[in-house]
Enzyme design. Structure first.
Site, short mmCIF file in Angstrom:
data_model
loop_
_atom_site.label_atom_id
_atom_site.label_comp_id
_atom_site.label_asym_id
_atom_site.label_seq_id
_atom_site.Cartn_x
_atom_site.Cartn_y
_atom_site.Cartn_z
N HIS A 1 0.81 -1.22 0.00
CA HIS A 1 0.00 0.00 0.00
C HIS A 1 0.84 1.26 0.00
CE1 HIS A 1 -2.20 -3.20 2.25
NE2 HIS A 1 -3.21 -2.84 1.45
N ASP B 1 34.74 -30.80 15.13
CA ASP B 1 35.00 -32.06 14.43
C ASP B 1 36.20 -31.95 13.48
OD1 ASP B 1 35.00 -34.45 13.08
OD2 ASP B 1 32.83 -34.51 12.78
N HIS C 1 36.84 -35.84 11.29
CA HIS C 1 36.32 -36.26 9.98
C HIS C 1 37.31 -35.99 8.84
CE1 HIS C 1 35.54 -31.96 9.36
NE2 HIS C 1 35.28 -32.22 8.10
N HIS D 1 37.95 -35.89 3.94
CA HIS D 1 38.78 -35.08 3.05
C HIS D 1 40.08 -35.80 2.64
CE1 HIS D 1 35.97 -31.90 3.90
NE2 HIS D 1 36.34 -31.77 5.15
N ASP E 1 31.89 -32.13 2.67
CA ASP E 1 31.17 -31.90 3.93
C ASP E 1 29.66 -31.93 3.74
OD1 ASP E 1 33.34 -31.57 5.74
OD2 ASP E 1 33.70 -29.56 4.95
FE1 FES Z 1 0.22 -2.15 3.52
FE2 FES Z 1 2.83 -2.32 3.74
S1 FES Z 1 1.67 -0.61 3.19
S2 FES Z 1 1.40 -3.91 3.98
FE FE Z 2 35.11 -30.75 6.60
#
Ligand code: FES
Ligand code: FE
Length: 449
Positions: free
Chosen positions: A132, A231, A234, A239, A381
């Protein structure tokens, strides 16, 4: 006497006392959580990685109350610069006002709840709602209402309709916000972690390279957050191919160093090895900004991975590039939950502003090769995390499995002589930080106020 019951409302099997049946549903759920999640015993039930109820509590009691990382201040250097992010699932605008202050606003119009700003980033003096047309200045004040007199007469009090604003503080270039009006300052919250943030992000004047890389993964947010805190184990398997192709010296590249508990669920692993991983001219930059203890750490540090509870991680990773030169780069990343089993990852490369352009470019290439969106480490990962998350959606795994976080229980004596604060253990193959992460997580989830 305890009994096992099926609770169709929860969709879980629980152990509870007969009188619990009279307690409100939320209390029963919390009591059940407290029984099942036992961090100090290294027992973490699988359901916490897929449960919608757990996720809802996390949004309310962790993400709506704690300090959360939202941006790097280098992303909004000029008045009017903004980025849009999330805190939990609440959309926010991080904006530098005309007075140069960085503020964080709920990105929701006060009229009827429309998303006010729909761009990822930009520069503006005003935000105009697309529904609006309510218009807010970049200090969050409602300053424009279409057909104000005809539509509302004198009855609309614009001062009461400013955007909702979170508390916002900064440390080492990192912008944090919280919806908690009271509670610790950001510095108090970070505690011992500040020393390590200084080590990484105050070592020189640092800058972010462009906007963050962003990608989504089908995983629960806690899996990567605990991985980065705790961790290192791992790396030898997940890796291993990195060592096989010569980017890392051996599959044990993640083992040597310290695991450091920094309080409040924060934790890091700091890899130690021979010789500095930055060239002498770059190390000389750091000597202007850091203490002698921090420089001593830089002379030995090979890598660092850390999590600031709940969902900020920092990574300093070194790899030998295609030209045979070892390069270390630093990234900051946010684990942004999108649901119990979905995650957006935002990842920023940070480099030394005053460094040689060639060094910055090498860091950027190393980042893309290893931990960028399609980086080879990153793929390793995320395959683990998404696979685990898929498995714990299944009824059997979810309801019966406890994940094992027992590594290092009984050998948690801190070492002496390490330069930094916090509780430093003498190996990175430890899960003490994960146990501390889940202790903090559980305490917050069980705290109604
Ligand atoms: Fe109406 Fe933002 S102006 S929801
Ligand atoms: Fe890793």
């Amino acid at each position: 006497m305890e009994r096992r019951v099926e609770d169709p409302e929860m969709g879980v099997t629980e152990t509870r006392r007969p009188t619990d049946g009279e307690a409100p549903r939320e209390q029963r759920f919390e009591r059940w959580l407290a029984e099942r999640v036992r961090p100090e015993d290294g027992q973490i039930p699988a359901f916490i990685f897929s449960s919608p109820e757990v996720y809802q509590l996390e949004l309310e009691r962790i993400f709506a109350r704690n300090w959360l990382f939202v941006a790097h201040d280098g992303e909004v250097p000029e008045p009017g610069d903004y980025v849009t992010r999330r805190m939990g699932e609440d959309p926010v605008i991080v904006v530098r006002g005309e007075d140069n202050e960085i503020r964080v606003f709920l990105n929701v119009c006060r009229h009827r709840g429309m998303r006010l700003c729909r761009a990822d980033l930009g520069n503006t003096s005003h935000f105009r709602c697309p529904y609006h047309g309510f218009t807010y200045d970049n200090g969050g004040h409602l300053v424009g209402v279409p057909f104000h007199k005809e539509a509302y007469g004198e009855r609309l009090d614009k001062e009461q309709l400013s955007l909702l604003q979170a508390r916002c503080e900064r440390y080492a270039g990192l912008v944090f916000a919280t919806w908690a009006d009271a509670g610790p300052s950001l510095e108090q919250y970070l505690g011992d972690m500040r020393w390590y943030l200084d080590l990484l992000l105050k070592r020189a004047k640092m800058e972010v390279v462009g906007p963050p890389q962003r990608w989504t993964v089908d995983t629960n947010w806690k899996l990567p957050a605990d991985n980065f805190a705790s961790d290192a184990y791992h790396t030898a398997t997940t890796h291993a191919s990195i060592a096989a192709i010569g980017l890392a010296p051996s599959i044990g590249f993640g083992k040597d160093g310290y695991q450091i508990r920094a309080g409040n669920g924060h934790g890091l692993g700091l890899g130690i090895g021979p010789g500095p991983v930055v060239p002498p001219e770059v190390l000389a930059l750091y000597e202007r900004h850091l203490s002698s203890e921090q420089i001593d750490v830089w002379r030995r540090m090979q890598n660092l991975h850390a999590t600031v509870f709940p969902n900020l991680s920092i990574l300093m990773s070194s790899a030998t590039g295609p030209q045979g030169r070892r390069v270390i780069h630093t990234t900051v990343r946010q684990w942004q939950p999108l649901g119990p089993d979905r995650l957006e990852i935002l990842s920023w490369l940070v480099v030394e502003s005053e460094a040689d352009p060639q060094w910055k470019e090498m860091c950027r290439r190393a980042y893309i090769l290893t931990f960028g969106t399609s980086g080879i480490f990153e793929q390793d990962d995320t395959e683990n995390w998404s696979n685990i998350t898929a498995n714990v959606r299944g009824a059997i795994a979810r309801e019966t499995l406890n994940f094992n976080y027992t590594m290092g229980i009984g050998s948690e004596e801190p070492v002496t002589g390490f330069e930094g604060p916090g509780r430093a253990l003498g190996t990175k193959f430890q899960e003490a930080n994960a146990r501390a992460f889940y202790r903090r997580w559980l305490d917050l989830l069980l705290s109604a106020d």
